[in-house]
Design a protein around this motif. Structure first.
Motif, PDB file in Angstrom:
ATOM      1  N   ALA A 158     -53.763  61.399 -46.903  1.00 17.89           N
ATOM      2  CA  ALA A 158     -54.483  60.819 -45.564  1.00 17.89           C
ATOM      3  C   ALA A 158     -53.865  59.663 -45.074  1.00 17.89           C
ATOM      4  N   ALA A 159     -53.656  58.665 -46.131  1.00 18.37           N
ATOM      5  CA  ALA A 159     -52.844  57.573 -45.646  1.00 18.37           C
ATOM      6  C   ALA A 159     -51.602  57.660 -44.918  1.00 18.37           C
ATOM      7  N   LEU A 160     -50.691  58.730 -45.465  1.00 18.19           N
ATOM      8  CA  LEU A 160     -49.711  59.055 -44.886  1.00 18.19           C
ATOM      9  C   LEU A 160     -49.524  59.454 -43.483  1.00 18.19           C
ATOM     10  N   ASP A 161     -50.797  60.222 -43.112  1.00 21.22           N
ATOM     11  CA  ASP A 161     -51.109  60.639 -41.919  1.00 21.22           C
ATOM     12  C   ASP A 161     -51.704  60.116 -41.034  1.00 21.22           C
ATOM     13  N   SER A 162     -52.205  58.951 -41.374  1.00 24.18           N
ATOM     14  CA  SER A 162     -53.399  58.041 -40.645  1.00 24.18           C
ATOM     15  C   SER A 162     -52.618  57.314 -39.401  1.00 24.18           C
ATOM     16  N   PRO A 163     -53.317  57.570 -38.381  1.00 26.55           N
ATOM     17  CA  PRO A 163     -52.555  57.017 -37.128  1.00 26.55           C
ATOM     18  C   PRO A 163     -52.510  55.330 -37.216  1.00 26.55           C
ATOM     19  N   SER A 164     -53.317  54.959 -38.154  1.00 30.98           N
ATOM     20  CA  SER A 164     -53.205  53.333 -38.638  1.00 30.98           C
ATOM     21  C   SER A 164     -51.945  52.888 -39.050  1.00 30.98           C
ATOM     22  N   LEU A 165     -51.280  53.971 -39.736  1.00 33.99           N
ATOM     23  CA  LEU A 165     -50.176  53.473 -40.451  1.00 33.99           C
ATOM     24  C   LEU A 165     -48.946  53.121 -39.513  1.00 33.99           C
ATOM     25  N   GLY A 166     -48.564  51.954 -39.403  1.00 33.57           N
ATOM     26  CA  GLY A 166     -47.692  51.310 -38.455  1.00 33.57           C
ATOM     27  C   GLY A 166     -46.256  51.838 -38.826  1.00 33.57           C
ATOM     28  N   LEU A 167     -46.193  51.899 -40.106  1.00 36.23           N
ATOM     29  CA  LEU A 167     -44.844  52.126 -40.747  1.00 36.23           C
ATOM     30  C   LEU A 167     -44.082  53.525 -40.133  1.00 36.23           C
ATOM     31  N   SER A 168     -45.231  54.552 -39.963  1.00 40.39           N
ATOM     32  CA  SER A 168     -44.888  55.674 -39.549  1.00 40.39           C
ATOM     33  C   SER A 168     -44.032  55.925 -38.147  1.00 40.39           C
ATOM     34  N   LYS A 169     -44.197  54.671 -37.355  1.00 40.90           N
ATOM     35  CA  LYS A 169     -43.683  54.721 -35.868  1.00 40.90           C
ATOM     36  C   LYS A 169     -42.279  54.038 -36.001  1.00 40.90           C
ATOM     37  N   ASP A 170     -41.808  53.708 -37.204  1.00 40.86           N
ATOM     38  CA  ASP A 170     -40.408  53.153 -37.386  1.00 40.86           C
ATOM     39  C   ASP A 170     -39.557  54.030 -37.632  1.00 40.86           C
ATOM     40  N   PRO A 171     -38.574  54.349 -36.822  1.00 45.16           N
ATOM     41  CA  PRO A 171     -37.682  55.438 -37.067  1.00 45.16           C
ATOM     42  C   PRO A 171     -36.949  55.175 -38.365  1.00 45.16           C
ATOM     43  N   ASN A 172     -36.659  53.891 -38.761  1.00 44.86           N
ATOM     44  CA  ASN A 172     -35.833  53.693 -40.113  1.00 44.86           C
ATOM     45  C   ASN A 172     -36.670  53.813 -41.158  1.00 44.86           C
ATOM     46  N   PHE A 173     -37.963  54.125 -41.033  1.00 36.78           N
ATOM     47  CA  PHE A 173     -38.962  54.093 -42.276  1.00 36.78           C
ATOM     48  C   PHE A 173     -39.268  55.658 -42.303  1.00 36.78           C
ATOM     49  N   ALA A 174     -39.527  56.107 -41.527  1.00 34.37           N
ATOM     50  CA  ALA A 174     -40.052  57.696 -41.217  1.00 34.37           C
ATOM     51  C   ALA A 174     -39.292  58.505 -42.271  1.00 34.37           C
ATOM     52  N   PRO A 175     -38.189  58.379 -42.317  1.00 37.76           N
ATOM     53  CA  PRO A 175     -37.568  59.175 -43.326  1.00 37.76           C
ATOM     54  C   PRO A 175     -38.029  59.220 -44.869  1.00 37.76           C
ATOM     55  N   PHE A 176     -38.304  58.109 -44.911  1.00 37.15           N
ATOM     56  CA  PHE A 176     -38.911  57.840 -46.506  1.00 37.15           C
ATOM     57  C   PHE A 176     -40.325  58.638 -46.548  1.00 37.15           C
ATOM     58  N   LEU A 177     -41.045  58.458 -45.683  1.00 35.82           N
ATOM     59  CA  LEU A 177     -42.449  59.133 -45.576  1.00 35.82           C
ATOM     60  C   LEU A 177     -42.227  60.676 -45.972  1.00 35.82           C
ATOM     61  N   GLU A 178     -41.175  61.260 -45.027  1.00 40.73           N
ATOM     62  CA  GLU A 178     -40.869  62.740 -45.313  1.00 40.73           C
ATOM     63  C   GLU A 178     -40.300  63.217 -46.497  1.00 40.73           C
ATOM     64  N   VAL A 179     -39.505  62.236 -47.357  1.00 38.21           N
ATOM     65  CA  VAL A 179     -39.070  62.524 -48.586  1.00 38.21           C
ATOM     66  C   VAL A 179     -40.191  62.278 -49.759  1.00 38.21           C
ATOM     67  N   TYR A 180     -41.117  61.363 -49.205  1.00 37.83           N
ATOM     68  CA  TYR A 180     -42.181  61.456 -50.262  1.00 37.83           C
ATOM     69  C   TYR A 180     -43.173  62.626 -50.033  1.00 37.83           C
TER      70      TYR A 180
END
Length: 448
Positions: free
Chosen positions: A371-393
């Motif tokens: 739920a937190a990973l997919d939350s629109p309030s997670l600003g990190l998901s909008k960072d192209p250099n952070f997004a790959p880590f979310l996908e790996v997780y």
């Protein structure tokens, strides 16, 4: 959470400490959790929460989330104590002065805490409050529980990926990050430059295990390696992934020259400073955690970089996009005086979407629920250099180092073996790994 990256790498808890905690679990008094979540109890209470964060920014970030908790539960006041270590927590448990809630950077201690009873089993509370554990990846669940007891919950996570210098890539004619280990080795050679005396000027990659986050536990997932068998025995000799990973690593190390790499490693700046070799352009590619993004920003490093998943072994294309995950754990030590309120805090910090996204954004870690990973309030998901880590997780093939009763000694034993291996002191890799299995199994038996 920057202060204790080294602690995460120092995964060996003392077997003597584990034994002492086992004894203490039988003698130390204090309230225990009995699935009484205290839903109807609004009696004002103050609870203590020990955590290991020590920088002003991180402490303030935690305090901001605790303020949200107090707003939700105005009758619970949390006294947070920063810069606490696992040793201090263990001493407090043995002395009968344990905090109500404690967190740790070192998930390797979970096995000892669960098996000794030093940290209480949270399963009754989880069931009573109908907490959906499926919102947490299985790999993460595995390092927060041991032997049927879930004595901790995950409190944000670290996920590892590949960082690469875009300018050095362009200069070498490389147009995209490698996806296989053979591509990584080839790119590393193209990116490496030498001084006139033959010493390394810029390393395309650092294959020397023990340099920064270049660790075996971050490497073997590319081959699908499993540290332990299903019955909890050491698997490094039985799983061909370990021999394959070390063979690849040694081949690239030999191309550089072990002595040259040792010299280069000695000249690398401190990992958690602005002199980090990647941030200064001396290292073109490296394996590192998601937190490096925040370090690069905070250090104002003059580097144009990108991130991607760690390459998969050749012939293991299904593993590309997966990787290694570890992270912080939080639980209720034996002797907690206010278990009902303590559970409320643990549940809030580890499952409340707003609490998770707020802290993740503030300190640059990966939130631990879907739920937190997919939350629109997670600003990190909008960072192209952070997004790959979310996908790996989120990748179901992402793995970790499982909790063990020996406090992670199986990793320490393997680390000692690796030092001999990369210095040329292991003539027979197969025999060497078999010997490590025997050593690990002895430690695992003692830990039980």
């Amino acid at each position: 959470m920057s202060e204790s990256r080294t602690a995460r790498r120092t995964v060996a808890a003392s077997l003597l400490a584990v034994t002492a905690l086992l004894a203490a679990a039988c003698t130390t008094g204090g309230a225990t959790s009995k699935a009484d979540t205290g839903a109807d109890d609004t009696t004002p209470v103050t609870i203590t929460f020990w955590h290991g964060l020590s920088s002003p920014h991180e402490i303030a970030s935690v305090d901001a989330v605790l303020a949200k908790f107090h707003k939700k539960y105005p009758y619970i006041t949390v006294k947070a104590v920063a810069a606490q270590t696992d040793d201090k927590v263990n001493q407090a448990i043995r002395g009968g002065t344990a905090p109500d809630v404690a967190s740790s950077f070192n998930a390797a201690n979970v096995g000892g805490w669960c098996s000794s009873g030093a940290f209480q089993d949270l399963t009754p509370d989880i069931k009573a409050d109908h907490v959906d554990m499926s919102q947490i990846p299985k790999a993460v669940q595995s390092y927060t529980a041991f032997d049927g007891k879930r004595c901790t919950m995950p409190w944000l996570a670290d996920t590892f990926g590949l960082y690469y210098n875009k300018k050095l890539f362009a200069k070498a004619g490389i147009t995209s990050p490698p996806k296989t280990m053979s591509e990584l080795a080839a790119d590393a050679k193209k990116l490496t430059t030498f001084n006139a005396d033959g010493s390394i000027k810029t390393a395309g990659f650092m294959p020397y295990l023990g340099a920064y986050e270049m660790l075996t536990e971050h490497l073997v997932p590319s081959w699908g390696g499993k540290w332990l068998t299903s019955d909890g025995q050491s698997n490094v000799g039985g799983d061909p992934a370990f021999a394959q990973a070390l063979t690849w690593q040694k081949s690239l190390l030999d191309w550089f020259g072990a002595k040259k790499l040792v010299t280069f490693k000695a000249g690398m700046g401190d990992e958690f400073s602005a002199q980090n070799a990647f941030e200064t352009g001396k290292l073109a590619m490296m394996v590192d955690g998601e937190w490096r993004n925040a370090f690069i920003k905070n250090d104002k490093a003059d580097i144009e970089y990108g991130t991607a998943a760690v390459p998969a072994a050749d012939g293991k294309s299904q593993l590309y996009g997966a990787g290694y995950v570890g992270g912080n754990v939080i639980g209720m030590p034996r002797g907690a005086k206010h278990p009902g309120a303590a559970w409320k805090l643990i549940k809030f910090l580890t499952t409340d979407t707003d609490a998770l996204t707020t802290l993740a954004d503030a300190i640059g870690n990966v939130p631990t629920t879907t739920a937190a990973l997919d939350s629109p309030s997670l600003g990190l998901s909008k960072d192209p250099n952070f997004a790959p880590f979310l996908e790996v997780y989120k990748n179901p093939l992402t793995t970790t180092t499982p909790a063990s009763g020996d406090g992670g000694a199986y990793l320490t034993n393997f680390g000692h073996f690796v030092e001999k291996w990369q210095s040329g002191g292991v003539p027979d890799l197969t025999a060497g790994l078999t010997a490590v299995d025997k050593q690990n199994n002895a430690a695992l038996k003692l830990g039980q």
